[in-house]
Write a protein that holds these residues in place. Structure first.
Motif, PDB file in Angstrom:
ATOM      1  N   ARG A   2       3.233  -2.374   9.394  1.00 40.69           N
ATOM      2  CA  ARG A   2       2.900  -3.583   8.636  1.00 40.69           C
ATOM      3  C   ARG A   2       2.415  -3.282   7.234  1.00 40.69           C
ATOM      4  O   ARG A   2       2.833  -3.908   6.260  1.00 40.69           O
ATOM      5  N   GLU A   3       1.518  -2.303   7.083  1.00 41.62           N
ATOM      6  CA  GLU A   3       0.960  -1.995   5.768  1.00 41.62           C
ATOM      7  C   GLU A   3       0.298  -0.622   5.788  1.00 41.62           C
ATOM      8  O   GLU A   3       0.137  -0.006   6.845  1.00 41.62           O
ATOM      9  N   LEU A   4      -0.079  -0.147   4.590  1.00 39.67           N
ATOM     10  CA  LEU A   4      -0.771   1.124   4.451  1.00 39.67           C
ATOM     11  C   LEU A   4      -2.087   0.891   3.715  1.00 39.67           C
ATOM     12  O   LEU A   4      -2.136   0.125   2.753  1.00 39.67           O
ATOM     13  N   ARG A   5      -3.130   1.570   4.174  1.00 38.52           N
ATOM     14  CA  ARG A   5      -4.434   1.547   3.517  1.00 38.52           C
ATOM     15  C   ARG A   5      -4.853   2.987   3.283  1.00 38.52           C
ATOM     16  O   ARG A   5      -5.454   3.616   4.148  1.00 38.52           O
ATOM     17  N   GLY A   6      -4.489   3.493   2.115  1.00 39.41           N
ATOM     18  CA  GLY A   6      -4.716   4.902   1.858  1.00 39.41           C
ATOM     19  C   GLY A   6      -3.841   5.727   2.778  1.00 39.41           C
ATOM     20  O   GLY A   6      -2.631   5.535   2.843  1.00 39.41           O
ATOM     21  N   GLY A  50       0.775  -1.226   0.000  1.00 37.45           N
ATOM     22  CA  GLY A  50       0.000   0.000   0.000  1.00 37.45           C
ATOM     23  C   GLY A  50       0.807   1.277   0.000  1.00 37.45           C
ATOM     24  O   GLY A  50       0.233   2.371  -0.096  1.00 37.45           O
ATOM     25  N   LEU A  51       2.132   1.182   0.066  1.00 39.88           N
ATOM     26  CA  LEU A  51       2.944   2.397   0.117  1.00 39.88           C
ATOM     27  C   LEU A  51       2.792   3.226  -1.158  1.00 39.88           C
ATOM     28  O   LEU A  51       2.765   4.454  -1.112  1.00 39.88           O
ATOM     29  N   ASP A  52       2.657   2.549  -2.291  1.00 37.71           N
ATOM     30  CA  ASP A  52       2.572   3.269  -3.562  1.00 37.71           C
ATOM     31  C   ASP A  52       1.267   4.033  -3.724  1.00 37.71           C
ATOM     32  O   ASP A  52       1.146   4.894  -4.598  1.00 37.71           O
ATOM     33  N   THR A  53       0.283   3.749  -2.890  1.00 39.78           N
ATOM     34  CA  THR A  53      -0.995   4.457  -2.997  1.00 39.78           C
ATOM     35  C   THR A  53      -1.214   5.449  -1.849  1.00 39.78           C
ATOM     36  O   THR A  53      -2.294   6.033  -1.744  1.00 39.78           O
ATOM     37  N   PHE A  54      -0.207   5.641  -1.010  1.00 37.33           N
ATOM     38  CA  PHE A  54      -0.346   6.599   0.085  1.00 37.33           C
ATOM     39  C   PHE A  54      -0.488   8.007  -0.498  1.00 37.33           C
ATOM     40  O   PHE A  54       0.344   8.447  -1.304  1.00 37.33           O
ATOM     41  N   PRO A  55      -1.528   8.758  -0.127  1.00 45.41           N
ATOM     42  CA  PRO A  55      -1.791  10.059  -0.767  1.00 45.41           C
ATOM     43  C   PRO A  55      -0.966  11.214  -0.227  1.00 45.41           C
ATOM     44  O   PRO A  55      -0.947  12.292  -0.826  1.00 45.41           O
TER      45      PRO A  55
END
Length: 520
Positions: free
Chosen positions: A331-335, A167-172
């Motif tokens: 661990r991860e990114l969600r937005g 999800g890092l590539d979609t972090f705004p």
């Protein structure tokens, strides 16, 4: 390791404008940090003025140019973290900040006449050994050279490492690494996440915590932290060091001696570090009142296993009302939501990665091709190794500064750099004196050196301390640190032992290559 099938040697690369063969130099130096500038000074002092220093950026400084984050400073006293041949009586603090260290390196470049040798924007894209002509072909972003010898002073703290997180590539929001700080982005009032709790993060967090709206620190493993005995250097001290240079030398010698006395605890008797660990625990208890946070910040490994941090402001910043420490890391990114390893969720506007560098997998190794076309990355696929941290079999006349197993856990890296510079100059002058063109370590010498080194490593705190650090490669092998004193390394690199090397001599005269005009 069997080399790859030999490819026909390519002709010397042409000049970019097609006007003829690439210019030839005696030595090509890669990088203009402490190592590259030190190499330039020592080459000139040895009477070798036919060299270039290839720098991918637009100014000198190396890691002290790249790391300009808030709070950036050295954790080694400045009077020891400087060249022995270029003392600076004007250091403003005991532990000077990044701007002062960078300014020092700029002065070194000026004082020792290195500007004519510098080539900026010259990122090295390929180094290839030309077996027919016994020289290196050097390809860069701004042109090509050939060189009798190459000095790699690119350094291990040059290429930032950012974890591959879902999800890092979609972090705004805004994302940057500590060594690529975006000074145009204002963190004031923002919800900021700092990923990592190493040496850089320990300086960044106290510097930005008062200004940000909310600070979330993702800690994978807590660090041991000791008080930082920093202060301004008084005007009297500066006057003494300037007017009576021996006082500066005495100060440097004292700092060196204190750190050499610590070596035994790190490399032979880690149990001696228990007292230091108690000092660190008292430092933590004094700064953090909350028992839960204290437990989160208490390491479960022996002090010294990972890099020890020095700070008086790190713990108070973590204990501040607007700071939250997340155990286990990210661990991860969600937005714009960051999910910790513990499942907790945190909304943030910006992420600062303090996640270190490619240290055990140096990117430059993928660009270097030695005898038979073998890539250095291939030669190091089972772990980096070199003879005396400086030379590698299969790669003649390639000399490393801060090469494999030359890092330190308790002293100044400038001491190690200067030792390797002694070795470099002795190697080049030895080649001249014996009438040889190139040298490479024998397989036996390189193997024996590294077997003995790794045997010593087995009893160090870095191996026995119960942690997993960035000193270790993927196979768990420590390819970064030197398991002895800096004095021992200085003795080991004082002179080149020809019994450890294979020499290459030209069998037929060559036409003199065109030398690049470099002002002496």
């Amino acid at each position: 390791m069997a080399p790859r099938s030999k490819k026909p040697t390519a002709p010397a690369p042409d000049r970019p404008d097609g006007t003829g063969p690439a210019p030839h130099v005696r030595v090509a130096v890669i990088g203009s940090g402490f190592g590259g500038l030190g190499a330039g000074v020592r080459l000139r002092r040895a009477g070798i003025t036919d060299f270039v220093i290839l720098e991918r950026a637009d100014s000198v400084g190396g890691t002290w140019r790249d790391n300009s984050y808030p709070g950036c400073a050295c954790d080694v006293p400045s009077h020891l973290y400087s060249f022995s041949f270029a003392p600076n009586p004007e250091w403003p603090r005991v532990f000077s900040g990044q701007p002062d260290i960078r300014a020092y390196l700029e002065r070194v470049a000026d004082t020792f006449g290195l500007r004519p040798h510098l080539r900026f924007g010259a990122e090295v894209t390929e180094l290839r050994w030309d077996e027919e002509h016994t020289r290196w072909q050097v390809t860069t972003a701004v042109g090509n050279w050939t060189a009798d010898a190459v000095v790699s002073a690119a350094g291990p703290l040059a290429d930032p490492q950012i974890p591959d997180l879902p999800g890092l590539d979609t972090f705004p929001g805004k994302v940057f690494h500590s060594s690529r700080w975006d000074h145009d982005y204002d963190l004031a009032g923002q919800r900021v996440a700092v990923v990592g709790t190493g040496a850089s993060a320990a300086q960044i967090i106290p510097a930005i915590q008062p200004a940000v709206g909310r600070l979330t620190v993702f800690q994978r493993t807590p660090a041991w932290v000791l008080p930082r005995a920093d202060r301004e250097v008084s005007g009297l001290e500066k006057w003494l060091h300037a007017k009576l240079p021996p006082t500066g030398l005495l100060r440097r010698a004292g700092l060196f001696a204190m750190r050499e006395l610590q070596v035994d605890a790190f490399v032979r008797r880690p149990q001696l570090l228990k007292l230091v660990q108690q000092v660190a625990l008292r430092h933590l208890r004094k700064a953090v009142a909350d028992p839960a946070l204290r437990a989160t910040l208490t390491p479960d490994y022996r002090i010294g296993c990972k890099r020890i941090l020095l700070s008086n402001t790190y713990y108070p910043a973590l204990a501040a009302p607007n700071t939250e420490v997340v155990r286990g890391g990210l661990r991860e990114l969600r937005g714009s939501t960051l999910v910790g390893a513990d499942g907790s969720e945190h909304e943030v506007d910006a992420i600062v990665f303090g996640t270190g560098f490619h240290v055990t997998d140096l990117p430059i190794a993928e660009r270097v091709f030695g005898t038979g076309g073998t890539a250095l990355a291939e030669a190091w696929k089972d772990g980096m190794e070199a003879l005396r941290g400086s030379t590698v079999r299969g790669f003649p006349n390639l000399f490393f500064l801060i090469g494999p197993n030359t890092g330190l856990g308790n002293n100044s890296m400038i001491l190690m750099i200067e030792s390797q510079l002694n070795y470099l100059i002795d190697a080049l002058t030895t080649l001249d004196s014996v009438g040889a063109t190139a040298m490479q370590p024998t397989e036996r010498a390189q193997r024996r050196w590294n077997l003995e080194l790794q045997h010593k490593m087995g009893r160090t705190v870095w191996t026995t301390g119960g942690c997993r650090s960035w000193y270790l490669d993927e196979g768990g092998k420590n390819t970064v640190l030197w398991p002895a004193s800096t004095s021992a390394f200085r003795r080991a690199t004082r002179h080149v032992d020809l019994a450890e090397y294979e020499l290459v001599k030209r069998t037929a005269p060559q036409a003199a290559p065109e030398a690049e005009a470099v002002s002496a």
